[in-house]
Design a protein around this motif. Structure first.
Motif, PDB file in Angstrom:
ATOM      1  N   LYS A  85       0.684  -1.351  -0.003  1.00  0.00           N
ATOM      2  CA  LYS A  85       0.157   0.027  -0.078  1.00  0.00           C
ATOM      3  C   LYS A  85       0.825   1.278   0.005  1.00  0.00           C
ATOM      4  O   LYS A  85       0.441   2.332  -0.712  1.00  0.00           O
ATOM      5  CB  LYS A  85      -0.828   0.095   1.356  1.00  0.00           C
ATOM      6  N   VAL A  86       2.038   1.157   0.615  1.00  0.00           N
ATOM      7  CA  VAL A  86       2.843   2.409   0.995  1.00  0.00           C
ATOM      8  C   VAL A  86       4.306   2.053   0.468  1.00  0.00           C
ATOM      9  O   VAL A  86       5.091   1.761   1.126  1.00  0.00           O
ATOM     10  CB  VAL A  86       2.820   2.864   2.189  1.00  0.00           C
ATOM     11  N   PRO A  87       4.325   1.820  -1.062  1.00  0.00           N
ATOM     12  CA  PRO A  87       6.029   1.237  -1.561  1.00  0.00           C
ATOM     13  C   PRO A  87       6.899   2.478  -1.158  1.00  0.00           C
ATOM     14  O   PRO A  87       7.967   1.894  -1.080  1.00  0.00           O
ATOM     15  CB  PRO A  87       5.581   0.991  -2.777  1.00  0.00           C
ATOM     16  N   GLN A  88       6.696   3.680  -1.080  1.00  0.00           N
ATOM     17  CA  GLN A  88       7.614   4.491  -1.275  1.00  0.00           C
ATOM     18  C   GLN A  88       7.430   5.755  -0.307  1.00  0.00           C
ATOM     19  O   GLN A  88       8.395   6.151   0.303  1.00  0.00           O
ATOM     20  CB  GLN A  88       7.901   5.062  -2.440  1.00  0.00           C
ATOM     21  N   GLY A  89       6.249   5.933   0.267  1.00  0.00           N
ATOM     22  CA  GLY A  89       5.994   7.116   1.183  1.00  0.00           C
ATOM     23  C   GLY A  89       6.427   6.879   2.470  1.00  0.00           C
ATOM     24  O   GLY A  89       6.938   5.819   2.923  1.00  0.00           O
ATOM     25  N   PRO A  90       6.290   7.976   3.271  1.00  0.00           N
ATOM     26  CA  PRO A  90       6.490   7.875   4.615  1.00  0.00           C
ATOM     27  C   PRO A  90       5.849   7.040   5.558  1.00  0.00           C
ATOM     28  O   PRO A  90       4.644   6.746   5.334  1.00  0.00           O
ATOM     29  CB  PRO A  90       6.415   9.499   5.257  1.00  0.00           C
ATOM     30  N   ILE A  91       6.558   6.495   6.726  1.00  0.00           N
ATOM     31  CA  ILE A  91       5.676   5.819   7.821  1.00  0.00           C
ATOM     32  C   ILE A  91       5.791   6.464   8.827  1.00  0.00           C
ATOM     33  O   ILE A  91       6.839   7.234   9.279  1.00  0.00           O
ATOM     34  CB  ILE A  91       6.417   4.499   8.015  1.00  0.00           C
ATOM     35  N   PHE A  92       4.436   6.824   9.483  1.00  0.00           N
ATOM     36  CA  PHE A  92       4.170   7.635  10.574  1.00  0.00           C
ATOM     37  C   PHE A  92       3.927   6.618  11.598  1.00  0.00           C
ATOM     38  O   PHE A  92       3.200   5.860  11.423  1.00  0.00           O
ATOM     39  CB  PHE A  92       3.100   8.678  10.418  1.00  0.00           C
ATOM     40  N   ILE A  93       4.535   6.865  12.948  1.00  0.00           N
ATOM     41  CA  ILE A  93       4.160   6.255  14.282  1.00  0.00           C
ATOM     42  C   ILE A  93       3.369   6.985  14.953  1.00  0.00           C
ATOM     43  O   ILE A  93       3.579   8.112  15.364  1.00  0.00           O
ATOM     44  CB  ILE A  93       5.594   5.532  14.955  1.00  0.00           C
ATOM     45  N   HIS A  94       2.313   6.649  15.430  1.00  0.00           N
ATOM     46  CA  HIS A  94       1.200   7.285  16.305  1.00  0.00           C
ATOM     47  C   HIS A  94       2.072   7.961  17.578  1.00  0.00           C
ATOM     48  O   HIS A  94       3.186   7.233  18.105  1.00  0.00           O
ATOM     49  CB  HIS A  94       0.303   6.182  16.669  1.00  0.00           C
ATOM     50  N   GLY A  95       1.548   9.046  18.069  1.00  0.00           N
ATOM     51  CA  GLY A  95       2.025   9.797  19.012  1.00  0.00           C
ATOM     52  C   GLY A  95       1.596   9.419  20.357  1.00  0.00           C
ATOM     53  O   GLY A  95       0.743   8.506  20.614  1.00  0.00           O
TER      54      GLY A  95
END
Length: 340
Positions: free
Chosen positions: A79-89
């Protein structure tokens, strides 16, 4: 210069958040992992703020979401081959809530070259050995951005971790002001922690002349996660992730609604929870603030001062209750005058 009202403060916090996050979010697909499927309303407030920020500024939703338990490397890459991965705050960076730290470090190890952004966190470690372990993982990553929500966490991270670190307000502010709330039915409410971050020496709660509660208790949610997700096996991956996202948002909204209804009952509040403080500001509710076990609330308020038309920094539980009684009486008087 006029004192800043709580509404102006909320708008200022939203502006500071966008200043930090704006350069990190583009048109590429993105993921948010570590959805807080827990009873604590504050974590749901953060999630809703994260989602609200994306919708408000980018008219987008995350393309992949997961809890710790249902996380899939393969699905995220699809689903996200290149974009950023955000981790919940939140407030779980460190070794108090170790499962979240372990998961965070797992993500960093798995994708050492991709942009990974940690939504704003408070940092607290009891073990220096655990700090060193985290530092080794972070040092091996080439593109990790750590957002923190207090000066102590900022200084700690810049000293101990080899990554980009930025100060950023809590994402719950992106929910915005909450105006349409039911009228209060009781004068006072003490919202005091019952979890690992409570102050063990907090005395006098048994003698308080008001309800003493926390917001980590809830009835069973109408959505049964395991059962519902199990029925999705025959659905395409695309639809399955979209359904999961809808379920997460609905669960967070339900928990947040439970928390705001709980707070709305009182004319004034005393609390040692950071997000009772933040949500009280969003609701326009006067509240006295004590601290948690490691000073998280004071640290946040020192980093982002303001909103003091509704907030009182209490010196003790008794001091906070006295201030809250005065505020409750004032609110009742205003309501009585308005009803004439």
């Amino acid at each position: 210069m006029q004192p800043q009202t709580s509404r102006e403060y909320i708008a200022a916090m939203q502006g500071k958040i966008h200043d930090v996050l704006g350069p990190l979010i583009g048109k590429a697909p993105m993921a948010i992992v570590d959805f807080p499927d827990i009873r604590n309303v504050g974590d749901s407030a953060i999630w809703l703020g994260e989602i609200a920020y994306l919708k408000q500024h980018y008219h987008k939703s995350p393309d992949y979401v997961s809890k710790i338990e249902d996380f899939s490397d393969r699905q995220l890459e699809r689903k996200v081959p290149q974009g950023p991965i955000f981790i919940h705050g939140g407030g779980n960076f460190g070794d108090i809530w170790v499962s979240h730290q372990n998961f965070r470090e797992r993500i960093l190890k798995r994708w050492p070259d991709r942009l990974i952004v940690q939504f704003p966190q408070s940092i607290h470690y009891d073990s220096d050995a655990r700090v060193e372990e985290s530092a080794r993982v972070i040092a091996k990553h080439k593109n990790f951005v750590l957002l923190v929500r207090d000066q102590e966490s900022l200084e700690f991270a810049r000293k101990r971790f080899d990554c980009e670190v930025k100060l950023c307000p809590d994402m719950a502010f992106c929910i915005g002001t909450l105006d349409a709330m039911p009228p209060p039915s009781i004068p006072l409410l003490a919202m005091l922690r019952e979890d690992k971050e409570k102050v063990a020496s907090r005395d006098g709660t048994a003698e308080l002349d008001c309800p003493v509660e926390d917001w980590i208790k809830e009835p069973k949610l109408p959505v049964r996660w395991a059962k519902t997700l199990g029925t999705m096996a025959a659905i395409s991956t695309l639809d399955r992730i979209a359904m999961r996202k809808s379920m997460f948002d609905a669960a967070a909204a339900q928990r947040f609604g439970r928390g705001t209804r709980q707070l709305a009952r009182a004319r004034a509040i005393v609390t040692d929870r950071l997000h009772v403080h933040i949500v009280s500001l969003l609701m326009g509710k006067p509240h006295a603030v004590l601290d948690n076990s490691y000073g998280k609330i004071t640290r946040f308020m020192d980093a982002f001062p303001g909103g003091m038309d509704l907030t009182y920094r209490a010196r003790s539980l008794q001091d906070g209750m006295q201030w809250a009684r005065e505020q409750a009486a004032s609110v009742a008087g205003v309501a009585k005058e308005a009803a004439r």
